[in-house]
Scaffold this active site. Structure first.
Site, PDB file in Angstrom:
ATOM      1  N   ARG A 135       6.633  67.935  73.897  1.00  0.00           N
ATOM      2  CA  ARG A 135       7.303  67.726  72.829  1.00  0.00           C
ATOM      3  C   ARG A 135       8.684  66.755  72.799  1.00  0.00           C
ATOM      4  NH1 ARG A 135      12.124  67.726  72.403  1.00  0.00           N
ATOM      5  NH2 ARG A 135      12.598  69.740  73.198  1.00  0.00           N
TER       6      ARG A 135
ATOM      7  N   LEU B 124      20.253  60.888  67.480  1.00  0.00           N
ATOM      8  CA  LEU B 124      20.045  62.261  68.058  1.00  0.00           C
ATOM      9  C   LEU B 124      20.042  63.274  66.910  1.00  0.00           C
ATOM     10  CD1 LEU B 124      23.076  62.159  70.573  1.00  0.00           C
ATOM     11  CD2 LEU B 124      20.545  61.956  71.135  1.00  0.00           C
TER      12      LEU B 124
ATOM     13  N   GLN C 299       8.902 102.780  72.824  1.00  0.00           N
ATOM     14  CA  GLN C 299       9.920 102.305  71.833  1.00  0.00           C
ATOM     15  C   GLN C 299      10.666 101.139  72.636  1.00  0.00           C
ATOM     16  OE1 GLN C 299      12.424 105.397  70.267  1.00  0.00           O
ATOM     17  NE2 GLN C 299      10.820 106.385  69.163  1.00  0.00           N
TER      18      GLN C 299
ATOM     19  N   GLU D 173      20.381  66.725  74.466  1.00  0.00           N
ATOM     20  CA  GLU D 173      20.727  66.361  73.119  1.00  0.00           C
ATOM     21  C   GLU D 173      22.018  67.065  72.541  1.00  0.00           C
ATOM     22  OE1 GLU D 173      18.653  64.467  70.915  1.00  0.00           O
ATOM     23  OE2 GLU D 173      16.805  64.495  71.963  1.00  0.00           O
TER      24      GLU D 173
HETATM   25  P1  TGC Z   1      33.400  60.712  67.377  1.00  0.00           P
HETATM   26  O1  TGC Z   1      34.970  60.200  67.357  1.00  0.00           O
HETATM   27  O2  TGC Z   1      33.441  62.169  66.774  1.00  0.00           O
HETATM   28  O3  TGC Z   1      32.452  60.078  66.698  1.00  0.00           O
HETATM   29  C1  TGC Z   1      32.186  58.666  66.915  1.00  0.00           C
HETATM   30  C2  TGC Z   1      31.498  57.958  65.947  1.00  0.00           C
HETATM   31  O4  TGC Z   1      30.153  58.442  65.484  1.00  0.00           O
HETATM   32  C3  TGC Z   1      30.216  59.008  64.364  1.00  0.00           C
HETATM   33  N1  TGC Z   1      29.380  60.196  64.276  1.00  0.00           N
HETATM   34  C4  TGC Z   1      28.068  60.242  64.182  1.00  0.00           C
HETATM   35  N2  TGC Z   1      27.385  59.448  63.481  1.00  0.00           N
HETATM   36  C5  TGC Z   1      25.991  59.598  63.159  1.00  0.00           C
HETATM   37  N3  TGC Z   1      25.340  60.692  63.368  1.00  0.00           N
HETATM   38  C6  TGC Z   1      26.373  61.892  64.234  1.00  0.00           C
HETATM   39  N4  TGC Z   1      25.690  62.960  64.352  1.00  0.00           N
HETATM   40  C7  TGC Z   1      27.554  61.388  64.342  1.00  0.00           C
HETATM   41  N5  TGC Z   1      28.847  62.439  64.936  1.00  0.00           N
HETATM   42  C8  TGC Z   1      29.557  61.349  64.933  1.00  0.00           C
HETATM   43  C9  TGC Z   1      31.520  59.362  63.679  1.00  0.00           C
HETATM   44  O5  TGC Z   1      31.713  59.306  62.477  1.00  0.00           O
HETATM   45  C10 TGC Z   1      32.347  58.015  64.336  1.00  0.00           C
HETATM   46  O6  TGC Z   1      31.917  57.032  63.585  1.00  0.00           O
HETATM   47  P2  TGC Z   1      33.087  55.815  63.742  1.00  0.00           P
HETATM   48  O7  TGC Z   1      32.421  54.762  62.523  1.00  0.00           O
HETATM   49  O8  TGC Z   1      34.450  56.344  63.095  1.00  0.00           O
HETATM   50  O9  TGC Z   1      33.194  55.293  64.965  1.00  0.00           O
HETATM   51  O10 TGC Z   1      32.572  61.034  68.632  1.00  0.00           O
HETATM   52  P3  TGC Z   1      33.467  61.751  70.072  1.00  0.00           P
HETATM   53  O11 TGC Z   1      33.537  60.897  71.220  1.00  0.00           O
HETATM   54  O12 TGC Z   1      34.286  62.802  69.622  1.00  0.00           O
HETATM   55  O13 TGC Z   1      31.923  62.374  70.315  1.00  0.00           O
HETATM   56  C11 TGC Z   1      31.291  63.528  69.526  1.00  0.00           C
HETATM   57  C12 TGC Z   1      30.230  64.585  70.197  1.00  0.00           C
HETATM   58  C13 TGC Z   1      30.996  65.133  71.401  1.00  0.00           C
HETATM   59  C14 TGC Z   1      29.898  65.311  69.345  1.00  0.00           C
HETATM   60  C15 TGC Z   1      29.263  63.426  70.676  1.00  0.00           C
HETATM   61  O14 TGC Z   1      29.703  62.584  71.512  1.00  0.00           O
HETATM   62  C16 TGC Z   1      27.939  64.210  71.198  1.00  0.00           C
HETATM   63  O15 TGC Z   1      27.298  64.708  70.216  1.00  0.00           O
HETATM   64  N6  TGC Z   1      28.163  64.559  72.665  1.00  0.00           N
HETATM   65  C17 TGC Z   1      26.772  64.927  73.017  1.00  0.00           C
HETATM   66  C18 TGC Z   1      25.990  63.962  73.868  1.00  0.00           C
HETATM   67  C19 TGC Z   1      24.413  64.010  73.518  1.00  0.00           C
HETATM   68  O16 TGC Z   1      24.036  64.850  72.723  1.00  0.00           O
HETATM   69  N7  TGC Z   1      23.652  63.230  74.370  1.00  0.00           N
HETATM   70  C20 TGC Z   1      22.274  63.258  74.202  1.00  0.00           C
HETATM   71  C21 TGC Z   1      21.703  62.140  74.986  1.00  0.00           C
HETATM   72  S1  TGC Z   1      20.122  61.893  74.734  1.00  0.00           S
HETATM   73  C22 TGC Z   1      19.084  63.166  75.239  1.00  0.00           C
HETATM   74  O17 TGC Z   1      19.718  64.174  75.547  1.00  0.00           O
HETATM   75  C23 TGC Z   1      17.635  63.031  75.115  1.00  0.00           C
HETATM   76  S2  TGC Z   1      16.978  64.200  75.615  1.00  0.00           S
HETATM   77  C24 TGC Z   1      15.356  63.596  75.213  1.00  0.00           C
HETATM   78  C25 TGC Z   1      14.168  64.817  75.159  1.00  0.00           C
HETATM   79  O18 TGC Z   1      13.532  64.801  76.269  1.00  0.00           O
HETATM   80  O19 TGC Z   1      14.011  65.260  74.201  1.00  0.00           O
HETATM   81  P1  FAD Z   2      28.458  67.498  81.281  1.00  0.00           P
HETATM   82  O1  FAD Z   2      29.053  66.680  80.173  1.00  0.00           O
HETATM   83  O2  FAD Z   2      28.908  67.265  82.584  1.00  0.00           O
HETATM   84  O3  FAD Z   2      28.852  68.954  80.864  1.00  0.00           O
HETATM   85  C1  FAD Z   2      28.990  70.000  81.944  1.00  0.00           C
HETATM   86  C2  FAD Z   2      29.494  71.397  81.029  1.00  0.00           C
HETATM   87  O4  FAD Z   2      30.575  71.173  80.626  1.00  0.00           O
HETATM   88  C3  FAD Z   2      28.448  71.748  79.885  1.00  0.00           C
HETATM   89  O5  FAD Z   2      28.326  73.069  80.022  1.00  0.00           O
HETATM   90  C4  FAD Z   2      29.322  71.338  78.619  1.00  0.00           C
HETATM   91  O6  FAD Z   2      28.862  72.152  77.494  1.00  0.00           O
HETATM   92  C5  FAD Z   2      30.537  71.488  79.163  1.00  0.00           C
HETATM   93  N1  FAD Z   2      31.690  70.563  78.384  1.00  0.00           N
HETATM   94  C6  FAD Z   2      31.814  69.224  78.628  1.00  0.00           C
HETATM   95  N2  FAD Z   2      32.490  68.697  77.652  1.00  0.00           N
HETATM   96  C7  FAD Z   2      32.972  69.805  76.937  1.00  0.00           C
HETATM   97  C8  FAD Z   2      34.298  69.977  76.135  1.00  0.00           C
HETATM   98  N3  FAD Z   2      34.729  68.973  75.648  1.00  0.00           N
HETATM   99  N4  FAD Z   2      34.525  71.314  75.739  1.00  0.00           N
HETATM  100  C9  FAD Z   2      33.985  72.386  76.202  1.00  0.00           C
HETATM  101  N5  FAD Z   2      33.051  72.092  77.199  1.00  0.00           N
HETATM  102  C10 FAD Z   2      32.545  71.034  77.499  1.00  0.00           C
HETATM  103  N6  FAD Z   2      20.169  61.790  78.074  1.00  0.00           N
HETATM  104  C11 FAD Z   2      19.902  60.554  77.499  1.00  0.00           C
HETATM  105  O7  FAD Z   2      20.457  59.645  77.120  1.00  0.00           O
HETATM  106  N7  FAD Z   2      18.355  60.393  77.283  1.00  0.00           N
HETATM  107  C12 FAD Z   2      17.185  61.176  77.792  1.00  0.00           C
HETATM  108  O8  FAD Z   2      16.398  60.821  77.685  1.00  0.00           O
HETATM  109  C13 FAD Z   2      17.890  62.532  78.416  1.00  0.00           C
HETATM  110  N8  FAD Z   2      16.582  63.279  78.881  1.00  0.00           N
HETATM  111  C14 FAD Z   2      17.217  64.314  79.392  1.00  0.00           C
HETATM  112  C15 FAD Z   2      16.023  65.295  80.202  1.00  0.00           C
HETATM  113  C16 FAD Z   2      16.570  66.470  80.852  1.00  0.00           C
HETATM  114  C17 FAD Z   2      15.421  66.913  81.617  1.00  0.00           C
HETATM  115  C18 FAD Z   2      17.827  66.587  80.998  1.00  0.00           C
HETATM  116  C19 FAD Z   2      18.202  67.795  81.581  1.00  0.00           C
HETATM  117  C20 FAD Z   2      19.039  65.728  80.339  1.00  0.00           C
HETATM  118  C21 FAD Z   2      18.488  64.752  79.797  1.00  0.00           C
HETATM  119  N9  FAD Z   2      19.478  63.932  79.226  1.00  0.00           N
HETATM  120  C22 FAD Z   2      19.207  62.774  78.638  1.00  0.00           C
HETATM  121  C23 FAD Z   2      20.843  64.033  79.557  1.00  0.00           C
HETATM  122  C24 FAD Z   2      21.664  65.006  78.408  1.00  0.00           C
HETATM  123  O9  FAD Z   2      21.857  64.693  77.319  1.00  0.00           O
HETATM  124  C25 FAD Z   2      22.973  65.477  79.187  1.00  0.00           C
HETATM  125  O10 FAD Z   2      22.614  66.249  80.276  1.00  0.00           O
HETATM  126  C26 FAD Z   2      23.690  66.422  78.371  1.00  0.00           C
HETATM  127  O11 FAD Z   2      24.217  65.442  77.150  1.00  0.00           O
HETATM  128  C27 FAD Z   2      25.112  66.987  79.190  1.00  0.00           C
HETATM  129  O12 FAD Z   2      25.570  65.926  79.810  1.00  0.00           O
HETATM  130  P2  FAD Z   2      25.986  66.493  81.349  1.00  0.00           P
HETATM  131  O13 FAD Z   2      24.665  67.044  81.879  1.00  0.00           O
HETATM  132  O14 FAD Z   2      26.585  65.271  82.041  1.00  0.00           O
HETATM  133  O15 FAD Z   2      27.052  67.725  81.202  1.00  0.00           O
END
Ligand code: TGC
Ligand code: FAD
Length: 392
Positions: free
Chosen positions: A97, A247, A287, A371
């Site tokens: 997926r 995302l 159970q 994510e």
């Molecule tokens: P914040 O100040 O809240 O927002 C910055 C700007 O972004 C806008 N915004 C969004 N826009 C669209 N969709 C959303 N969901 C949005 N959330 C916020 C917001 O309005 C603002 O816009 P502007 O115009 O004012 O600049 O941002 P923050 O720095 O406080 O961060 C918020 C937080 C922590 C929720 C965000 O950074 C976050 O979601 N962090 C988690 C990071 C994450 O999910 N990384 C994923 C990496 S990719 C991955 O994991 C792929 S796995 C792939 C796989 O194998 O399936």
């Molecule tokens: P950290 O941000 O260092 O977090 C560590 C711990 O601290 C977590 O428990 C978190 O919840 C906690 N924490 C952090 N900030 C706060 C806060 N403000 N308050 C309270 N708790 C907090 N990324 C991509 O860009 N592209 C990809 O394709 C992708 N694929 C991935 C595939 C795999 C198998 C994995 C494991 C990860 C992948 N990622 C990808 C990265 C993934 O999105 C990050 O691992 C994830 O966003 C968390 O970041 P980190 O691992 O650096 O943890």
């Protein structure tokens, strides 16, 4: 692995809410998974290698860009179809997926939404068939949950930019043809760029040693003075909202996908409980085992209802990011709890690769982290209901 006997579970007649097209898409994906993937998935996980020969098949069932318009090679389907496809794929393996949701939501979606017409025509049709695979680079070694702090950046150089930095934990990076990556310009504003394999200074080393998501290849993206044509910058959006909107789409797919993993664990545990006898009875007659099964199907059903409604809201274009976060968080946690309970129901057999449960359980440890971690999604809900950010 044993013969894949999975048939689906629909306790609240959710199928009545689906169209004939939805059911056809889901059933075709299920049949393809059973024939092509179930027989090889345990080997892929053991060998820690994504089975790349599956890519054309994933394209053929519409798993690459299901909701991308047909004029760009996509399937032109609705969001519920996308969800059902992700559910069927993750029912087999989260890594399968992952490959489809990265390609669809994190590579095709930003090119479709924010790309120029030339970029859409160049990349989308080949991505839709699986001829090209893409990856998405947001996370950096020192910036995971806080992607806004990224340090990867570029400076202008005529009709090119010079890109430096590093991304980590990138699904599909080791074999992707292109990478949609996010970097800061000289003004510190985030932009999306399409970096192509073969550009000088761009490398994609594999990350080894994962106990989770082993049937998915994960790597780094390293940029050492990479000259990227300005024509490869996505012109339609700047700022962190660009990657975060991608995302939203991927998290929606995960919310559906996690139900698939939970359904598979439940399906296996239910069948095992009727076949395995202890103290002269099938263990299903005790159970404590019934409590586990009853709670599993209750939680799955609640997640199905939540996610179907989210699909309707996505189709209307009204789903909020916070609603998507709630569904991703709830459903992945639900699936992980079910995997843990189901594994116990199989006793010692639960740890064996003859059954898929331990693999699902290990995979879901990644899914609950990527994510947006479980805690980050809780804080997104907290912010939404209180209006106060607890991130910083
Ligand atoms: P914040 O100040 O809240 O927002 C910055 C700007 O972004 C806008 N915004 C969004 N826009 C669209 N969709 C959303 N969901 C949005 N959330 C916020 C917001 O309005 C603002 O816009 P502007 O115009 O004012 O600049 O941002 P923050 O720095 O406080 O961060 C918020 C937080 C922590 C929720 C965000 O950074 C976050 O979601 N962090 C988690 C990071 C994450 O999910 N990384 C994923 C990496 S990719 C991955 O994991 C792929 S796995 C792939 C796989 O194998 O399936
Ligand atoms: P950290 O941000 O260092 O977090 C560590 C711990 O601290 C977590 O428990 C978190 O919840 C906690 N924490 C952090 N900030 C706060 C806060 N403000 N308050 C309270 N708790 C907090 N990324 C991509 O860009 N592209 C990809 O394709 C992708 N694929 C991935 C595939 C795999 C198998 C994995 C494991 C990860 C992948 N990622 C990808 C990265 C993934 O999105 C990050 O691992 C994830 O966003 C968390 O970041 P980190 O691992 O650096 O943890």
């Amino acid at each position: 692995m044993r013969t894949d006997l999975y048939q689906g579970h629909d306790y609240f007649n959710m199928d009545d809410l689906l169209t004939e097209e939805h059911k056809l898409i889901r059933d075709a994906a299920r049949a393809w998974v059973k024939q092509e993937v179930s027989p090889i998935i345990e080997d892929a996980a053991e060998n820690c290698k994504f089975p790349q020969h599956l890519l054309p098949g994933l394209g053929a069932i519409g798993a690459f860009g299901p909701y991308i318009p047909e004029e760009y090679g996509g399937a032109g389907l609705d969001q519920i179809s996308y969800g059902l496809l992700m559910q069927e794929l993750e029912r087999c393996d989260s890594g399968l997926r992952s490959t489809a949701s990265v390609q669809s939501s994190l590579v095709m979606y930003p090119i479709w939404k924010y790309g120029s017409e030339e970029q859409k025509k160049k990349y989308l049709p080949k991505l839709a068939t699986g001829e090209w695979i893409g990856c998405f680079g947001l996370t950096e070694p020192d910036h995971g949950s806080n992607p806004g702090g990224m340090v990867t950046s570029y400076v202008e150089d005529g009709d090119h930019v010079i890109l430096n930095g590093a991304k980590m934990w990138i699904s599909n990076a080791p074999f992707a043809e292109i990478a949609v990556i996010w970097a800061k310009n000289e003004a510190g504003r985030i932009h999306g760029l399409v970096v192509e394999r073969g550009m000088e200074g761009f490398s994609t080393p594999t990350m080894k040693g994962k106990w989770s998501l082993r049937a998915s290849d994960t790597g780094e993206l390293l940029f050492d003075n990479v000259r990227v044509p300005k024509a490869n910058i996505l012109p339609g959006r700047s700022g962190l909202g660009g990657p975060l909107s991608c995302l939203d789409s991927a998290r929606f797919g995960i919310a559906w996908g996690a139900i698939g993993a939970a359904l598979d664990c439940y399906d296996v545990a239910l069948r095992y409980s009727t076949e395995r006898h202890q103290f002269g009875k099938p263990i299903a007659a005790f159970q404590l085992q019934q409590k586990k099964l009853a709670e599993m199907i209750t939680e799955i059903t609640k997640a199905q209802l939540l996610t179907f409604r989210l699909g309707q809201l996505r189709n209307e274009g009204t789903a909020t990011s916070a609603q998507i976060s709630m569904a991703k968080r709830n459903n992945v946690d639900m699936a992980l709890n079910i995997a843990r309970e189901a594994r116990q129901m199989l006793g010692a057999m639960g740890i064996m690769n003859e059954y898929p449960i331990m693999r699902h359980m290990m995979n879901l440890e990644s899914v609950i982290t990527y994510e947006g971690t479980h805690d980050i999604h809780l804080l997104i809900t907290g912010l939404d209901v209180t209006g106060v950010s607890a991130f910083k």
